[in-house]
Write a protein that holds these residues in place. Structure first.
Motif, PDB file in Angstrom:
ATOM      1  N   GLU A  88     -11.425  -2.859 -14.556  1.00  0.00           N
ATOM      2  CA  GLU A  88     -11.748  -1.586 -13.875  1.00  0.00           C
ATOM      3  C   GLU A  88     -11.675  -1.854 -12.557  1.00  0.00           C
ATOM      4  N   LEU A  89     -11.897  -2.871 -11.739  1.00  0.00           N
ATOM      5  CA  LEU A  89     -11.739  -3.251 -10.169  1.00  0.00           C
ATOM      6  C   LEU A  89     -10.359  -4.067 -10.063  1.00  0.00           C
ATOM      7  N   ALA A 103      -6.197  -5.097  -3.842  1.00  0.00           N
ATOM      8  CA  ALA A 103      -6.062  -4.765  -2.449  1.00  0.00           C
ATOM      9  C   ALA A 103      -6.832  -5.564  -1.449  1.00  0.00           C
ATOM     10  N   ARG A 133     -10.044   9.581  -0.410  1.00  0.00           N
ATOM     11  CA  ARG A 133      -9.099   8.481  -0.797  1.00  0.00           C
ATOM     12  C   ARG A 133      -7.697   9.132  -0.802  1.00  0.00           C
ATOM     13  N   GLN A 150     -13.690   1.261  -0.319  1.00  0.00           N
ATOM     14  CA  GLN A 150     -12.950   0.503   0.113  1.00  0.00           C
ATOM     15  C   GLN A 150     -11.906   1.172   1.172  1.00  0.00           C
ATOM     16  N   MET A 204      -7.665  -3.141  -9.340  1.00  0.00           N
ATOM     17  CA  MET A 204      -6.622  -2.594  -8.017  1.00  0.00           C
ATOM     18  C   MET A 204      -7.436  -3.174  -6.825  1.00  0.00           C
ATOM     19  N   GLU A 205      -8.696  -2.578  -6.782  1.00  0.00           N
ATOM     20  CA  GLU A 205      -9.435  -2.951  -5.523  1.00  0.00           C
ATOM     21  C   GLU A 205      -9.662  -4.533  -5.182  1.00  0.00           C
ATOM     22  N   TRP A 236       0.959  -1.249   0.029  1.00  0.00           N
ATOM     23  CA  TRP A 236       0.002  -0.026   0.014  1.00  0.00           C
ATOM     24  C   TRP A 236       0.880   1.364  -0.054  1.00  0.00           C
ATOM     25  N   ARG A 260       2.497   2.260  -3.340  1.00  0.00           N
ATOM     26  CA  ARG A 260       1.580   3.122  -4.331  1.00  0.00           C
ATOM     27  C   ARG A 260       1.743   4.626  -3.827  1.00  0.00           C
ATOM     28  N   ALA A 282     -16.226  -0.514  -3.694  1.00  0.00           N
ATOM     29  CA  ALA A 282     -15.079  -0.393  -4.273  1.00  0.00           C
ATOM     30  C   ALA A 282     -14.677   1.194  -3.947  1.00  0.00           C
ATOM     31  N   ALA A 283     -15.374   1.946  -4.252  1.00  0.00           N
ATOM     32  CA  ALA A 283     -15.395   3.550  -3.834  1.00  0.00           C
ATOM     33  C   ALA A 283     -15.213   3.737  -2.499  1.00  0.00           C
TER      34      ALA A 283
END
Lengths: 134, 680
Positions: free
Chosen positions: B374-375, B381, A131, B310, B377-378, A8, A11, B307-308
């Motif tokens: 699209e997701l 993670a 974020r 997360q 990365m999420e 993390w 990034r 996801a938004a």
């Protein structure tokens, strides 16, 4: 195996300044306007934020008695400016609230629900600002 | 017994009143006009000449529309009335109510019509926990509106009431002096307006409604519901209740649509009425999963919204960690003032692997590789969270322990404090690692591997995830198995002990595929034993274990959604007949609840009660109970996407002669599935 924490942080390597510090947490030695200016300066340096890869638009931050900033987000690229531009979301608050938000003492969603961060336009875009915070 | 109520809802708003359409809330009743976890109206009482009219009949015509037929109260034994009153109420940005009063007699009459209005602006948490307000309530008459308000520092919430016919307004309500000639009719439309999501966060005053404009909302919503029903697949069956159960599910799912804002225009299933009209990670994911063969678009919104939100940082108050998927998001006053951690709250250990499972399953059904890309990365993670934060004591199993007392003690689907108990009834220690979560992790790793290989161009990750999944499976089957009892443990607790109650959780293990083949038969035997299977469904906890209580929330009741997942698990291991039996028990139970399955019902034996006994405070409609018949239809017809095709491999119970679903949407376009019981 690489841990999630390490990954993390990788990034956000661009988020760190030369001395490796992020935002000043100690409000007793640093004034709030200074923290806020430093935050936007560091955000400008960061240049990108992968967590915002799905987000596009500009937030105008209007911080009472401190200044105005425009944060443009475009698929993970982050651009910060103090010259006026078209904004998709305009958010306002006082210096104490904003300093709280960027230092993690305050939660943006809770503050917004409380009416402490009046905002107009694309409010969901405004919330995605969270974020950018650690 | 609770007073009967009528509920209508729309989007993020719901209204619960008595059968006359009146609202007279005490601080602890869940009646009123609610939105954003706040009660915007706690009093709404119609009187004519000072008395509350009597109810002739009440119709909740659609989920967003109710009609109340009344006659003035005479205070005596019922006599023919020559005045009739109709209240027609539609939910949407508050509600709009049309009041029609007819004079049925040949002489003129004068009536005093009044609506008492009041709002306590209680947070739903306050209603649940009986707490007191900290700010100031106010009432103002302004610009032909009655404004009911509440303020606490910068927090302001207002309800604005206007009338199409000029009313005399005072801080406690609206009055009309109505003169009706012979056989004349009088009507007014009252608009009770609450803030939209944007207004809530903008601090702007509520938009002033246009006075006198009839609410077109009801017509728009009727059109929307028609199109929702027409677009969905059609179900037909020789077993008559099936179509009604299916339609009830579809309508309730439409009613539970919640518009999260972070996904423009998209809707996802809110968890349930009245307490949980919000995004819940677990409920929204599992309901979207159940509904995939029927309304796949909800899953995409669920995934995008989660996801938004997360997690990105460590926040002990909210149990937030990087990569973690939220438990719930709330909008009320206590959340705003951080007296509750729900902005959002992340205390759930199972939702993060479930997020990956739903993403993969969505692609398998719809072929929406764009969303998987699209997701990416999420999803990665989330996979990282599983291995790092998810396993806090480093024993190789995902567990949980709240950071603060404001968090949830149990962060699995059985989230009441007393759900993870030993067979002697004693409580286990934190951190707890429930069995089913290890199953979800196993499944998430395999699905993550599939997505890494096919869509993320990351074969190294795929190989690693597959290795880890195989290793986890072997280890789990050793560590969680209780030899002397012949079943998997409910959890491993903080002292490393196997929590040995026999529970429905083992059925979720079958769904995930983590159970080694040689242990599958014993899982089947346990699940359908008299201890777990009531005849209607599989209980959350087995009869005979120390804490078993047939009306205990997670320790003996039957949960329809739990059974739908277990049925899918049984089918996965080839136990088709038993899967059909479990499915049929739940579907038959639905016929006793007007085709609407409740969140949970009592675990009493079927041969003892003859009908399923409702759990006292269950939510209804509740999202994953609503989704249950949809998943059971998938199980009965054996629907499974393989490549670009939908495989149909039915196994029907004896009660169902034939069953069909027409126009199942997916990567194949639209296709039909049909099954008939073989003769002999």
């Amino acid at each position: 195996m690489v841990s999630a924490r390490a990954c993390w942080d990788l990034r956000h390597s661009t988020a760190r300044t030369a001395d490796g510090s992020l935002i000043g947490m100690n409000t007793t030695v640093t004034t709030k306007p200074t923290i806020i200016h430093r935050f936007f300066d560091e955000l400008a340096l960061r240049g990108s934020e992968p967590l915002l890869h799905n987000v596009t638009g500009t937030i105008e931050w209007n911080i009472k008695d401190v200044g105005r900033w425009w944060v443009r987000m475009n698929h993970g690229a982050v651009h910060v400016s103090q010259s006026p531009q078209n904004a998709d979301c305009v958010a306002s608050c006082d210096a104490v609230t904003f300093a709280g938000i960027i230092t993690g003492k305050e939660n943006l969603m809770a503050a917004a629900l409380r009416g402490a961060v009046p905002s107009s336009g694309n409010v969901a875009l405004g919330l995605s600002f969270q974020r950018l915070l650690r | 017994m609770a007073t009967p109520t009528v509920s209508i809802l729309e989007g993020n708003t719901f209204i619960v009143s008595d059968l006359a359409g009146n609202i007279n809330a005490t601080p602890i009743d869940p009646v009123g006009l609610f939105a954003w976890d706040t009660r915007f109206l706690s009093k709404w009482i119609l009187t004519v000449n000072g008395t509350v009219p009597n109810v002739l009949s009440t119709d909740d015509l659609q989920y967003y529309l109710a009609q109340f037929f009344l006659v003035p109260g005479t205070g005596t034994i019922y006599v023919d009335s020559d005045i009739s009153i109709i209240r027609r109420r539609a939910a949407g940005a508050g509600f709009q109510e049309e009041i029609v009063i007819r004079n049925e007699k040949p002489e003129a009459t004068d009536l005093q019509v009044r609506l008492e209005a009041g709002a306590d602006f209680a947070d739903l948490f306050e209603v649940k926990d009986q707490l007191k307000k900290k700010g100031e309530l106010y009432q103002r008459v302004r610009d032909s509106s009655l404004v009911l308000g509440y303020s606490r520092d910068t927090y302001v919430r207002e309800t604005r009431i206007t009338s199409s016919v000029p009313a005399e307004m005072d801080p406690r309500g609206l009055s009309y002096a109505v003169h009706l000639g012979p056989h004349e009719e009088w009507h007014t439309t009252i608009d009770v307006r609450i803030p939209t999501a944007g207004q809530l966060l903008s601090g702007e005053e509520n938009a002033k409604p246009e006075v006198g404009v009839p609410p077109d909302g009801a017509a728009r919503r009727a059109k929307d519901l028609r199109s929702w029903m027409i677009t969905a697949p059609k179900v037909g069956s020789s077993w008559a209740p099936m179509e009604r159960i299916y339609e009830r599910s579809l309508v309730d799912l439409a009613a539970l649509r919640f518009f999260p804002g972070v996904v423009p225009g998209g809707s996802l299933p809110a968890a349930g009425l009245p307490w949980f009209m919000s995004i819940f990670g677990r409920d929204s994911i599992l309901t979207s999963f159940q509904a995939l063969p029927f309304v796949p678009e909800m899953a995409a919104t669920t995934l995008r919204a989660l996801a938004a939100w997360q997690g990105t940082k460590e926040d002990p108050f909210r149990d937030e960690e990087p990569g973690k998927i939220l438990h719930e998001l709330r909008y009320g006053e206590m959340t705003a003032f951080t007296e509750r951690p729900h902005s959002p709250y992340y205390g759930a250990a199972d939702v993060t692997p479930l997020f990956i499972i739903l993403l993969d399953e969505l692609e398998r059904w719809t072929g929406d590789r764009g969303l998987v890309e699209e997701l990416e990365m999420e999803a990665k993670a989330a996979l990282l969270w599983i291995d790092d934060y998810g396993d806090r004591n480093g024993d190789g199993y995902v567990d949980y322990q709240r950071h603060l007392d404001t968090g949830l003690e149990n962060q699995c689907w059985k989230d009441s404090w007393n759900s993870i108990l030993f067979s002697d009834g004693s409580n286990s220690k934190l951190p707890r690692a429930p069995a089913e979560i290890q199953g979800y992790v196993y499944d998430a790793k395999l699905r993550g591997a599939r997505m890494a290989r096919l869509f993320w161009n990351d074969p190294a990750l795929a190989d690693r995830l597959e290795r880890e999944a195989a290793e986890l499976k072997g280890r789990f089957n050793r560590d969680y198995w209780i030899d002397e009892r012949g079943h998997f443990a409910l959890a491993i607790d903080g002292d490393g002990r196997k929590v040995d109650s026999l529970t429905s959780n083992i059925g979720h293990l079958l769904w995930s595929g983590i159970v080694e083949q040689e242990r599958a038969a014993s899982c089947l035997d346990s699940l359908l034993s008299d201890r777990l299977y009531s005849g209607w469904g599989i209980r959350t906890m087995a009869e005979g274990d120390g804490a078993y209580n047939p009306i205990g929330y997670h320790i003996g009741t039957v949960w329809p959604h739990d059974n739908s997942i277990i049925a899918l698990g049984l089918a996965r291991y080839g136990y088709r007949e038993e899967a059909a039996r479990v499915a049929m028990g739940i579907l038959e139970a639905a016929t006793y609840f007007h085709e609407r399955l409740p969140e949970a019902f009592a675990g009493f034996r079927r041969d003892m009660t003859r009908f399923p006994v409702q759990y006292p405070t269950a939510c209804s409609p509740q999202a994953w109970a609503t989704g249950t018949p949809l998943l059971l239809l998938r199980v009965l017809l054996g629907l499974e996407p393989i490549g670009d095709h939908l495989i149909v491999d039915p196994h029907l119970p004896e009660q169902i002669g034939w069953l069909q679903i027409l126009d199942i949407p997916g990567r194949w376009g639209r296709t039909d599935a049909f099954a008939r019981v073989r003769e002999g």
